[in-house]
Scaffold this active site. Structure first.
Site, PDB file in Angstrom:
ATOM      1  N   ALA A  15      30.679  39.187  48.492  1.00 24.43           N
ATOM      2  CA  ALA A  15      29.749  38.412  47.547  1.00 24.43           C
ATOM      3  C   ALA A  15      29.747  38.290  46.052  1.00 24.43           C
ATOM      4  CB  ALA A  15      28.540  39.218  47.903  1.00 24.43           C
ATOM      5  N   ARG A  44      24.961  44.878  44.374  1.00 27.55           N
ATOM      6  CA  ARG A  44      25.172  43.624  44.122  1.00 27.55           C
ATOM      7  C   ARG A  44      24.485  42.626  45.247  1.00 27.55           C
ATOM      8  NH1 ARG A  44      31.288  40.891  42.857  1.00 27.55           N
ATOM      9  NH2 ARG A  44      30.425  39.868  41.029  1.00 27.55           N
ATOM     10  N   SER A 136      40.223  34.255  49.298  1.00 28.27           N
ATOM     11  CA  SER A 136      40.638  34.792  48.024  1.00 28.27           C
ATOM     12  C   SER A 136      42.122  34.150  47.962  1.00 28.27           C
ATOM     13  CB  SER A 136      40.999  36.291  48.257  1.00 28.27           C
ATOM     14  OG  SER A 136      39.880  37.066  48.562  1.00 28.27           O
ATOM     15  N   GLU A 173      39.792  28.222  47.553  1.00 27.33           N
ATOM     16  CA  GLU A 173      38.754  27.748  46.918  1.00 27.33           C
ATOM     17  C   GLU A 173      39.141  27.191  45.579  1.00 27.33           C
ATOM     18  OE1 GLU A 173      35.461  27.022  48.036  1.00 27.33           O
ATOM     19  OE2 GLU A 173      35.997  25.699  46.378  1.00 27.33           O
ATOM     20  N   LEU A 175      36.761  25.801  43.190  1.00 23.78           N
ATOM     21  CA  LEU A 175      35.479  25.556  42.410  1.00 23.78           C
ATOM     22  C   LEU A 175      36.192  26.407  40.980  1.00 23.78           C
ATOM     23  CD1 LEU A 175      33.777  28.544  41.957  1.00 23.78           C
ATOM     24  CD2 LEU A 175      33.424  28.291  44.298  1.00 23.78           C
ATOM     25  N   LYS A 228      47.573  26.860  45.991  1.00 32.09           N
ATOM     26  CA  LYS A 228      46.435  27.443  45.184  1.00 32.09           C
ATOM     27  C   LYS A 228      46.929  28.155  44.065  1.00 32.09           C
ATOM     28  CE  LYS A 228      42.812  29.274  43.947  1.00 32.09           C
ATOM     29  NZ  LYS A 228      41.535  28.840  43.420  1.00 32.09           N
ATOM     30  N   LEU A 229      48.071  28.890  44.057  1.00 27.25           N
ATOM     31  CA  LEU A 229      48.476  29.477  43.117  1.00 27.25           C
ATOM     32  C   LEU A 229      49.013  28.361  41.971  1.00 27.25           C
ATOM     33  CD1 LEU A 229      50.752  32.474  44.362  1.00 27.25           C
ATOM     34  CD2 LEU A 229      48.541  32.384  43.265  1.00 27.25           C
ATOM     35  N   ALA A 231      48.047  25.333  41.652  1.00 26.39           N
ATOM     36  CA  ALA A 231      47.222  24.582  40.976  1.00 26.39           C
ATOM     37  C   ALA A 231      46.760  25.242  39.861  1.00 26.39           C
ATOM     38  CB  ALA A 231      45.955  24.387  42.000  1.00 26.39           C
ATOM     39  N   CYS A 284      41.216  34.213  37.208  1.00 27.18           N
ATOM     40  CA  CYS A 284      42.376  33.610  38.062  1.00 27.18           C
ATOM     41  C   CYS A 284      43.516  33.288  37.059  1.00 27.18           C
ATOM     42  CB  CYS A 284      41.709  32.448  38.691  1.00 27.18           C
ATOM     43  SG  CYS A 284      40.681  32.909  40.010  1.00 27.18           S
ATOM     44  N   PHE A 346      33.912  33.642  29.071  1.00 24.43           N
ATOM     45  CA  PHE A 346      35.037  32.856  28.972  1.00 24.43           C
ATOM     46  C   PHE A 346      35.086  31.462  28.924  1.00 24.43           C
ATOM     47  CE2 PHE A 346      36.584  30.979  33.046  1.00 24.43           C
ATOM     48  CZ  PHE A 346      35.584  31.598  33.832  1.00 24.43           C
ATOM     49  N   ARG A 459      36.240  25.783  19.494  1.00 26.21           N
ATOM     50  CA  ARG A 459      35.762  24.832  20.688  1.00 26.21           C
ATOM     51  C   ARG A 459      35.473  23.412  20.321  1.00 26.21           C
ATOM     52  NH1 ARG A 459      36.731  26.942  25.872  1.00 26.21           N
ATOM     53  NH2 ARG A 459      36.293  29.138  25.899  1.00 26.21           N
TER      54      ARG A 459
HETATM   55  C1  UDX Z   1      37.906  36.808  44.380  1.00 33.23           C
HETATM   56  C2  UDX Z   1      39.282  36.977  43.830  1.00 33.23           C
HETATM   57  O1  UDX Z   1      39.299  37.718  42.465  1.00 33.23           O
HETATM   58  C3  UDX Z   1      39.906  35.861  43.839  1.00 33.23           C
HETATM   59  O2  UDX Z   1      41.193  35.887  43.676  1.00 33.23           O
HETATM   60  C4  UDX Z   1      39.671  34.789  45.143  1.00 33.23           C
HETATM   61  O3  UDX Z   1      40.276  33.453  44.716  1.00 33.23           O
HETATM   62  C5  UDX Z   1      38.166  35.091  45.353  1.00 33.23           C
HETATM   63  O4  UDX Z   1      37.675  36.344  45.350  1.00 33.23           O
HETATM   64  P1  UDX Z   1      35.575  36.647  43.038  1.00 33.23           P
HETATM   65  O5  UDX Z   1      34.622  36.455  43.891  1.00 33.23           O
HETATM   66  O6  UDX Z   1      35.282  36.434  41.540  1.00 33.23           O
HETATM   67  O7  UDX Z   1      37.126  36.483  43.352  1.00 33.23           O
HETATM   68  O8  UDX Z   1      35.873  38.355  42.845  1.00 33.23           O
HETATM   69  P2  UDX Z   1      34.398  39.500  42.499  1.00 33.23           P
HETATM   70  O9  UDX Z   1      33.237  38.717  41.933  1.00 33.23           O
HETATM   71  O10 UDX Z   1      35.111  40.722  42.119  1.00 33.23           O
HETATM   72  O11 UDX Z   1      33.927  39.740  44.371  1.00 33.23           O
HETATM   73  C6  UDX Z   1      34.802  40.270  45.092  1.00 33.23           C
HETATM   74  C7  UDX Z   1      33.632  41.186  45.914  1.00 33.23           C
HETATM   75  O12 UDX Z   1      34.203  41.650  47.066  1.00 33.23           O
HETATM   76  C8  UDX Z   1      32.988  42.277  45.280  1.00 33.23           C
HETATM   77  O13 UDX Z   1      31.649  42.095  45.299  1.00 33.23           O
HETATM   78  C9  UDX Z   1      33.469  43.513  45.887  1.00 33.23           C
HETATM   79  O14 UDX Z   1      32.464  44.602  46.013  1.00 33.23           O
HETATM   80  C10 UDX Z   1      33.700  42.873  47.345  1.00 33.23           C
HETATM   81  N1  UDX Z   1      34.600  43.758  48.227  1.00 33.23           N
HETATM   82  C11 UDX Z   1      35.888  43.922  47.838  1.00 33.23           C
HETATM   83  C12 UDX Z   1      34.058  44.004  49.658  1.00 33.23           C
HETATM   84  O15 UDX Z   1      32.877  43.699  49.965  1.00 33.23           O
HETATM   85  N2  UDX Z   1      34.927  44.802  50.469  1.00 33.23           N
HETATM   86  C13 UDX Z   1      36.380  45.178  49.975  1.00 33.23           C
HETATM   87  O16 UDX Z   1      36.683  45.827  50.630  1.00 33.23           O
HETATM   88  C14 UDX Z   1      36.530  44.758  48.676  1.00 33.23           C
HETATM   89  C1  UDX Z   2      39.992  27.939  37.384  1.00 31.72           C
HETATM   90  C2  UDX Z   2      40.164  26.687  38.033  1.00 31.72           C
HETATM   91  O1  UDX Z   2      39.838  25.408  37.496  1.00 31.72           O
HETATM   92  C3  UDX Z   2      39.627  26.690  39.512  1.00 31.72           C
HETATM   93  O2  UDX Z   2      40.054  25.494  40.082  1.00 31.72           O
HETATM   94  C4  UDX Z   2      40.058  27.942  40.278  1.00 31.72           C
HETATM   95  O3  UDX Z   2      39.374  27.870  41.753  1.00 31.72           O
HETATM   96  C5  UDX Z   2      39.722  29.169  39.573  1.00 31.72           C
HETATM   97  O4  UDX Z   2      40.022  28.868  38.129  1.00 31.72           O
HETATM   98  P1  UDX Z   2      37.791  28.850  36.249  1.00 31.72           P
HETATM   99  O5  UDX Z   2      38.614  30.004  35.818  1.00 31.72           O
HETATM  100  O6  UDX Z   2      36.572  29.294  36.622  1.00 31.72           O
HETATM  101  O7  UDX Z   2      38.479  27.996  37.180  1.00 31.72           O
HETATM  102  O8  UDX Z   2      37.286  27.857  35.083  1.00 31.72           O
HETATM  103  P2  UDX Z   2      38.132  26.704  34.204  1.00 31.72           P
HETATM  104  O9  UDX Z   2      37.221  25.531  33.987  1.00 31.72           O
HETATM  105  O10 UDX Z   2      39.463  26.424  35.046  1.00 31.72           O
HETATM  106  O11 UDX Z   2      38.630  27.415  32.986  1.00 31.72           O
HETATM  107  C6  UDX Z   2      39.513  28.346  32.885  1.00 31.72           C
HETATM  108  C7  UDX Z   2      39.789  28.608  31.147  1.00 31.72           C
HETATM  109  O12 UDX Z   2      40.274  27.538  30.606  1.00 31.72           O
HETATM  110  C8  UDX Z   2      38.440  29.036  30.425  1.00 31.72           C
HETATM  111  O13 UDX Z   2      38.622  29.840  29.659  1.00 31.72           O
HETATM  112  C9  UDX Z   2      38.111  27.358  29.604  1.00 31.72           C
HETATM  113  O14 UDX Z   2      37.396  27.866  28.561  1.00 31.72           O
HETATM  114  C10 UDX Z   2      39.665  27.074  29.277  1.00 31.72           C
HETATM  115  N1  UDX Z   2      39.739  25.693  29.295  1.00 31.72           N
HETATM  116  C11 UDX Z   2      39.643  24.806  30.142  1.00 31.72           C
HETATM  117  C12 UDX Z   2      40.245  25.148  27.896  1.00 31.72           C
HETATM  118  O15 UDX Z   2      40.501  26.081  27.127  1.00 31.72           O
HETATM  119  N2  UDX Z   2      40.608  23.942  27.630  1.00 31.72           N
HETATM  120  C13 UDX Z   2      40.494  22.967  28.754  1.00 31.72           C
HETATM  121  O16 UDX Z   2      40.755  21.641  28.885  1.00 31.72           O
HETATM  122  C14 UDX Z   2      39.789  23.536  29.971  1.00 31.72           C
END
Ligand code: UDX
Ligand code: UDX
Length: 483
Positions: A15, A44, A136, A173, A175, A228-229, A231, A284, A346, A459
């Site tokens: 979650a 959570r 994930s 994903e 997003l 995904k990696l 992208a 990520c 971030f 920024r």
């Molecule tokens: C995670 C991964 O980091 C990312 O690579 C992937 O793309 C999507 O999932 P995120 O949702 O941001 O991203 O992670 P996080 O907010 O840490 O949530 C993961 C959740 O899984 C935590 O709440 C954790 O408690 C839960 N979890 C982990 C379980 O419920 N069971 C498990 O065995 C391990």
């Molecule tokens: C990223 C990918 O965009 C998304 O597709 C993937 O699923 C997860 O990783 P996220 O990390 O949530 O998403 O945010 P993103 O908007 O990509 O920004 C990542 C970092 O780059 C941030 O620290 C942001 O401030 C920075 N950034 C982004 C810049 O410094 N300049 C830019 O032009 C865009």
């Protein structure tokens, strides 16, 4: 063989930032599907179930409204992992996959222990035909591990007279945090990787409730995992590229905003992801690139590995470059100087601080002996405390009562009010692009700061004219026009 005509029950394990919003949007768009989001972390889950929608564990514009609409109807949050796997037709795995800290591939490879443990739970508790979906971000060929656990368990179940069969799909994903709901509601594409057309079609049907068919791409499972990696690596690479050029702009009299506009107008390059900033953060980019580097090394491709590793190396260098230039502008030392940090997340519109450039820059400044007053509209003091590890959070009151700031050299505290934050400060450093920072009254701030005072805008969201009119020194990222 597929023996299901439609998906009625979904279980999502995890979650977090991905699982929570993704399932909320699916629930909103598919009222005919019951969705259970389960997580090991009870705290959570309680937050997801909080009556006060402002206290959900994740801050995402638009999320609270959707949770308010669907929760208790077809969207449920619980720790009933076994039970909900048992009733699900489809299980999404959305758990964290951090970089390994020790052992083979330490520092680069993803730690898949959580994914593996989820696969084991699904193997044990699922009933009948279950489609397992990797949400994930995972190293390419992870599905093989999941499959071997699931298929391995089938003989066990048959032995116990239980029927079970599985199909594994990859559905990464894309997003971005801060715009998660918008991205989920209107994705550029939905990617589904798999080997079984019927299973892929069942997942595709879910998305077709709101996503046009032509935006749903089907590939083989390994392409989906690798896409995904790739992208994330490409997106991060653009930021490292533009940030590296920002340093050159500062040295040559060019302006990074003008360079970005000029190159971004070329339709082959495109204008997105060309904003120079303090370096990329988030959970990520670094993790996924290091994972790609590890995979390339593993498959005997060191040149490919080195190429991608530089994207992360430049990012580190760029973060430290900013800390160093702050120290240099503040007359070569920040010992005992008060510096206000505006923004710890971030990026804007999220409370997530994972891998935030603010962490690196704050740690550098603390190590140099500065006293930091940190402000962020969504990040709590406790979160900053944990991100800065052993750096103690002093009470503001305690610091304020002392005229002798030097006593607090190398410490930090949390401040809720930007104007109070600037009282007696030598510098203000903008690290996250929160809109409220672009609306600051610099005349008011200037009266409160100690002279000579500096504003550092990493920024490009502050009006240069307003700051200079207020008699403050101004630096901004990639601006060489004043050399
Ligand atoms: C995670 C991964 O980091 C990312 O690579 C992937 O793309 C999507 O999932 P995120 O949702 O941001 O991203 O992670 P996080 O907010 O840490 O949530 C993961 C959740 O899984 C935590 O709440 C954790 O408690 C839960 N979890 C982990 C379980 O419920 N069971 C498990 O065995 C391990
Ligand atoms: C990223 C990918 O965009 C998304 O597709 C993937 O699923 C997860 O990783 P996220 O990390 O949530 O998403 O945010 P993103 O908007 O990509 O920004 C990542 C970092 O780059 C941030 O620290 C942001 O401030 C920075 N950034 C982004 C810049 O410094 N300049 C830019 O032009 C865009």
């Amino acid at each position: 063989m597929t023996n299901k005509k439609e998906i009625k029950n979904i279980c999502c394990i995890g979650a977090g930032y991905v699982g929570g919003p993704t399932m909320a949007v699916i629930a909103d768009k598919c009222p005919h599907i019951q969705i259970d989001v389960v997580d090991l972390n009870n705290e959570r889950i309680s937050s997801w179930n909080n009556d006060d929608l402002n206290l959900l564990p994740i801050y995402e514009p638009g999320l609270a409204e959707i949770v308010g609409r669907c929760r208790g109807k077809n969207l449920h949050f619980s720790n009933l992992i076994e039970e909900k796997i048992g009733t699900a037709d489809m299980v999404f795995i959305s758990v964290n996959t951090p970089t390994k800290k020790k052992g083979i591939g330490a520092g680069k490879a993803s730690d898949l222990k959580w994914v593996e443990s989820c696969a084991r739970q699904v193997a044990k508790f699922s009933k009948g035909y279950t489609i397992v979906v990797e949400k994930s971000t995972l190293p390419v060929r992870t599905a093989e591990t999941i499959m071997s656990i699931l298929y391995g368990s089938m003989s066990d179940k048959i032995h116990k007279n239980q029927t079970a069969s599985f199909e594994v799909l990859s559905n990464p994903e894309f997003l971005a945090e801060g715009t998660a709901i918008k991205d989920l509601e209107n994705p550029d594409r939905v990617l589904i990787g798999g080997a079984n057309n019927d299973a892929m079609e069942l997942l595709s049907e879910i998305y077709r409730n709101w996503v046009p068919k032509e935006k749903i791409l089907k590939t083989n499972i390994w392409s989906s995992e690798l896409a995904k990696l790739t992208a994330n690596a490409f997106l991060a690479q653009r930021i490292s590229s533009i940030n590296s050029i920002s340093a050159l702009c500062e040295a040559t009299g060019a302006d990074i905003r003008e360079v970005s506009r000029a190159i971004g107008s070329d339709t082959r390059i495109g204008s997105k992801f060309l904003d120079s900033g303090p370096g990329f953060g988030g959970s990520c980019f670094k993790k996924d690139i290091l994972n790609l580097v590890y995979l390339a090394e593993y498959f005997g491709l060191p040149e490919v590995a080195n190429f991608w590793e530089e994207v992360v190396n430049i990012n580190h260098w760029h973060q430290h470059r900013i800390s160093k230039l702050i120290v240099k502008k503040l007359l070569g030392t920040v010992v005992g100087k008060k510096i206000c940090i505006l923004g710890f997340a971030f990026k804007a519109n999220t409370n997530d601080t994972r891998e935030s450039s603010s962490i690196t820059i704050c740690k550098d400044l603390i190590d140099e002996g500065a006293i930091l007053f940190i402000h962020d509209p969504q990040v709590s003091s406790a979160q900053i405390y944990s991100a800065l590890e052993k750096k103690e959070n002093y009470q503001i009151k305690e610091i304020k009562e002392q005229n002798d700031f030097l006593k607090y050299e190398g410490q930090w505290c949390f401040e809720e009010n930007i104007y109070n934050c600037s009282e007696g400060a030598d510098a203000i450093v903008v690290l996250t692009e929160w809109e409220e920072y672009s609306l600051i009254d610099w005349k008011d701030i200037s009266k409160r700061m100690r002279k000579p005072s500096w504003v550092f805008d990493s920024r490009s969201i502050i009006s240069q004219q307003e700051v200079i009119k207020a008699n403050l020194n101004f630096w901004r990222i990639g601006d060489g026009t004043n050399i």
